[in-house]
Design a protein around this motif. Structure first.
Motif, short mmCIF file in Angstrom:
data_model
loop_
_atom_site.label_atom_id
_atom_site.label_comp_id
_atom_site.label_asym_id
_atom_site.label_seq_id
_atom_site.Cartn_x
_atom_site.Cartn_y
_atom_site.Cartn_z
N ILE A 88 64.44 24.90 104.28
CA ILE A 88 65.04 26.18 103.93
C ILE A 88 65.87 26.65 105.11
O ILE A 88 65.35 26.77 106.21
N SER A 89 67.13 26.93 104.89
CA SER A 89 67.99 27.51 105.91
C SER A 89 68.02 29.02 105.67
O SER A 89 68.67 29.50 104.74
N ALA A 90 67.30 29.76 106.49
CA ALA A 90 67.22 31.21 106.34
C ALA A 90 68.48 31.88 106.86
O ALA A 90 69.23 31.30 107.66
N GLU A 91 68.71 33.11 106.43
CA GLU A 91 69.89 33.86 106.85
C GLU A 91 69.64 34.73 108.07
O GLU A 91 70.57 35.31 108.62
N SER A 92 68.35 34.84 108.49
CA SER A 92 68.01 35.64 109.66
C SER A 92 66.63 35.23 110.16
O SER A 92 65.87 34.57 109.44
N LYS A 93 66.30 35.62 111.39
CA LYS A 93 64.94 35.37 111.90
C LYS A 93 63.92 36.12 111.05
O LYS A 93 62.84 35.59 110.77
N LYS A 98 59.43 35.76 107.25
CA LYS A 98 58.86 36.12 105.94
C LYS A 98 58.54 34.86 105.13
O LYS A 98 57.44 34.72 104.59
N LEU A 99 59.48 33.94 105.06
CA LEU A 99 59.28 32.72 104.28
C LEU A 99 58.22 31.82 104.91
O LEU A 99 57.36 31.29 104.22
N PHE A 100 58.30 31.65 106.22
CA PHE A 100 57.33 30.81 106.91
C PHE A 100 55.92 31.36 106.73
O PHE A 100 55.00 30.63 106.34
N ASN A 101 55.73 32.65 107.01
CA ASN A 101 54.40 33.25 106.91
C ASN A 101 53.88 33.26 105.47
O ASN A 101 52.70 33.01 105.23
N GLY A 102 54.76 33.54 104.52
CA GLY A 102 54.34 33.56 103.12
C GLY A 102 53.97 32.20 102.58
O GLY A 102 52.90 32.00 102.02
N LEU A 103 54.86 31.23 102.78
CA LEU A 103 54.63 29.89 102.23
C LEU A 103 53.51 29.13 102.94
O LEU A 103 52.83 28.30 102.33
N SER A 104 53.30 29.39 104.22
CA SER A 104 52.28 28.64 104.96
C SER A 104 50.89 29.23 104.79
O SER A 104 49.91 28.60 105.22
N TRP A 118 66.56 22.81 120.43
CA TRP A 118 67.93 22.53 119.99
C TRP A 118 68.67 23.79 119.58
O TRP A 118 69.79 23.73 119.09
N GLY A 119 68.06 24.97 119.78
CA GLY A 119 68.78 26.22 119.61
C GLY A 119 68.56 26.98 118.32
O GLY A 119 69.12 28.05 118.15
N SER A 120 67.78 26.43 117.40
CA SER A 120 67.52 27.17 116.18
C SER A 120 66.11 27.77 116.23
O SER A 120 65.33 27.48 117.14
N TYR A 121 65.82 28.60 115.27
CA TYR A 121 64.50 29.20 115.09
C TYR A 121 63.85 28.37 114.00
O TYR A 121 64.31 28.36 112.86
N PHE A 122 62.79 27.64 114.31
CA PHE A 122 62.34 26.52 113.48
C PHE A 122 60.82 26.52 113.36
O PHE A 122 60.09 26.80 114.32
N ASP A 136 64.11 27.15 108.87
CA ASP A 136 65.01 27.10 110.01
C ASP A 136 66.04 28.22 109.91
O ASP A 136 66.55 28.51 108.83
N PHE A 137 66.31 28.87 111.03
CA PHE A 137 67.44 29.80 111.13
C PHE A 137 68.26 29.37 112.33
O PHE A 137 67.77 29.34 113.46
N ASP A 138 69.50 29.02 112.09
CA ASP A 138 70.40 28.63 113.16
C ASP A 138 71.66 29.48 113.04
O ASP A 138 72.49 29.25 112.14
N PRO A 139 71.83 30.47 113.90
CA PRO A 139 73.00 31.35 113.79
C PRO A 139 74.32 30.62 113.96
O PRO A 139 75.34 31.07 113.49
#
Length: 145
Positions: A88-93, A98-104, A118-122, A136-139
């Motif tokens: 999932i490529s999220a649109e923000s941290k 929200k997605l990580f905590n909910g799905l996990s 490598w610079g993303s929030y993963f 993953d969120f990579d601005p």
């Protein structure tokens, strides 16, 4: 541009899993079809399989997450298979959290969500249904993936 829409096989708990996914992602099911809906003399369906999911679809943004239950006559799906993940490529941290905590929830975290080398929030995990996910969120690539 073509879209990639993941499709998951379940061993009889597709509806439960998708109700959970809907609670995290929101939205409404685009389609739910049970095996009894396609039963005919040419395609007989055992009574114990009748209410299992033949097809379910949950739109998520421009994509669709789809699944079905595998009839027992076709054998069990290997729930420990780990050759693929849903990314999932999220649109923000904030959305990534929200997605990580909910799905996990109830699952097994493999890599806690955090800033990556490598610079993303993963983050990476296997949910309580055995499905593997990457959030993953990579601005730098937002909107380009």
């Amino acid at each position: 541009m073509a879209l990639i829409n993941p499709h998951i096989n379940f061993n009889g708990n597709a509806e439960e899993a998708f109700t959970f996914y809907k609670s995290v992602f929101g939205g409404e099911f685009a389609n739910i079809m049970r095996f009894k809906d396609i039963a005919s003399t040419e395609f007989p369906v055992a009574e114990k399989e009748a209410n299992k999911i033949m097809h379910i679809a949950l739109p998520i943004g421009k994509n669709v997450l789809m699944a079905n239950d595998v009839p027992e006559s076709m054998g069990r799906t290997n729930e420990n298979e780990n050759r693929s993940k849903i990314s999932i490529s999220a649109e923000s941290k904030k959305e990534a959290d929200k997605l990580f905590n909910g799905l996990s929830e109830g699952g097994q975290i493999e890599f806690p969500i955090a800033d990556s080398p490598w610079g993303s929030y993963f983050g990476m995990f296997r949910d309580k249904y055995g499905i593997e996910w990457i959030v993953d969120f990579d601005p730098n690539y937002r909107g380009q993936l």
